[in-house]
Write an enzyme that holds these catalytic residues in place. Structure first.
Site, PDB file in Angstrom:
ATOM      1  CB  SER A  81      -0.902   0.027   1.234  1.00 21.32           C
ATOM      2  OG  SER A  81      -0.138   0.299   2.403  1.00 21.32           O
ATOM      3  CG  ASP A  82       1.156   5.889  -1.399  1.00 26.48           C
ATOM      4  OD1 ASP A  82       2.113   6.099  -0.619  1.00 26.48           O
ATOM      5  OD2 ASP A  82       0.907   6.625  -2.365  1.00 26.48           O
ATOM      6  CG  PHE A  83       3.822   5.783   3.656  1.00 26.18           C
ATOM      7  CD1 PHE A  83       4.338   4.757   2.886  1.00 26.18           C
ATOM      8  CD2 PHE A  83       4.640   6.338   4.613  1.00 26.18           C
ATOM      9  CE1 PHE A  83       5.633   4.299   3.038  1.00 26.18           C
ATOM     10  CE2 PHE A  83       5.946   5.898   4.782  1.00 26.18           C
ATOM     11  CZ  PHE A  83       6.436   4.882   3.995  1.00 26.18           C
ATOM     12  CG  PHE A  84      -0.927   6.465   6.885  1.00 31.45           C
ATOM     13  CD1 PHE A  84      -1.061   5.678   8.013  1.00 31.45           C
ATOM     14  CD2 PHE A  84       0.187   7.285   6.781  1.00 31.45           C
ATOM     15  CE1 PHE A  84      -0.116   5.712   9.033  1.00 31.45           C
ATOM     16  CE2 PHE A  84       1.144   7.329   7.794  1.00 31.45           C
ATOM     17  CZ  PHE A  84       0.987   6.540   8.918  1.00 31.45           C
TER      18      PHE A  84
END
Length: 189
Positions: A81-84
């Site tokens: 995933s991308d951050f958050f």
């Protein structure tokens, strides 16, 4: 790592934007660079994005993460995933995401245990995510590397060097015809 998978075409509202993309356009325009990264570049990982594609979060979208990426293209790497960018515990794992960044926010131990206890995911789902990620890490030799030794950055020396390069470039452009951009017109007095 190829990113940001897929339809992530703007910064404005990138965390919440919903992209409606028909099947043909999705495959011919948006997915094509990722297909090239997987098939031609043999990328080890793909980063799912913040946006929604056709109503489903990119990191929960089984069509793009499993059907296209793994089944159609035979991708053997891992999806991070991308951050958050994640929004759930179960949907992300079942869709084919393998690694949550930067912290296991929705994959915290208590949340995974609760999903296991409820029968929403199985241990084999977790095993598959770990296998996808660690296989690539072993292939890249991550576990065979020497420990990283960090050294402090010498800002003063870097600044001196940057100024010297800038000065030489400015003088070169001012005094020679080899300037890579149009030279300013001479001033009239």
């Amino acid at each position: 790592m190829a990113k940001h998978y897929v339809g992530n075409e703007q910064e404005t509202n990138r965390m919440t934007i919903q992209e409606t993309i028909n099947e043909r356009t999705l495959h011919e325009i948006y997915l094509l660079p990722f297909e090239m990264a997987v098939k031609d570049g043999e990328t080890a990982s793909i980063m799912c994005a913040y946006n929604y594609v056709n109503g489903i979060s990119s990191c929960e979208n089984a069509y793009i993460l499993t059907d296209v990426l793994r089944t159609m293209w035979s991708f053997e790497g891992y999806v991070q995933s991308d951050f958050f960018a994640t929004k759930s515990t179960v949907a992300t794992m079942l869709a084919g995401m393998d690694h949550m960044m930067p912290i296991p926010q929705q994959w915290a131990p208590d949340l995974l245990k609760a999903a296991l206890a409820a029968g929403n995911i199985m241990v084999t789902d977790i095993d598959q995510a770990l296998k996808q990620r660690y296989t690539q890490m072993f292939k890249a030799g991550i576990f065979e590397r020497q420990p990283l030794v960090q050294t402090p950055i010498d800002y003063a020396a870097g600044g001196v060097k940057a100024r010297a390069i800038g000065f030489r470039a400015a003088c070169c452009c001012r005094t020679t015809a080899r300037c890579p951009w149009p030279r300013p017109l001479a001033r009239s007095s």
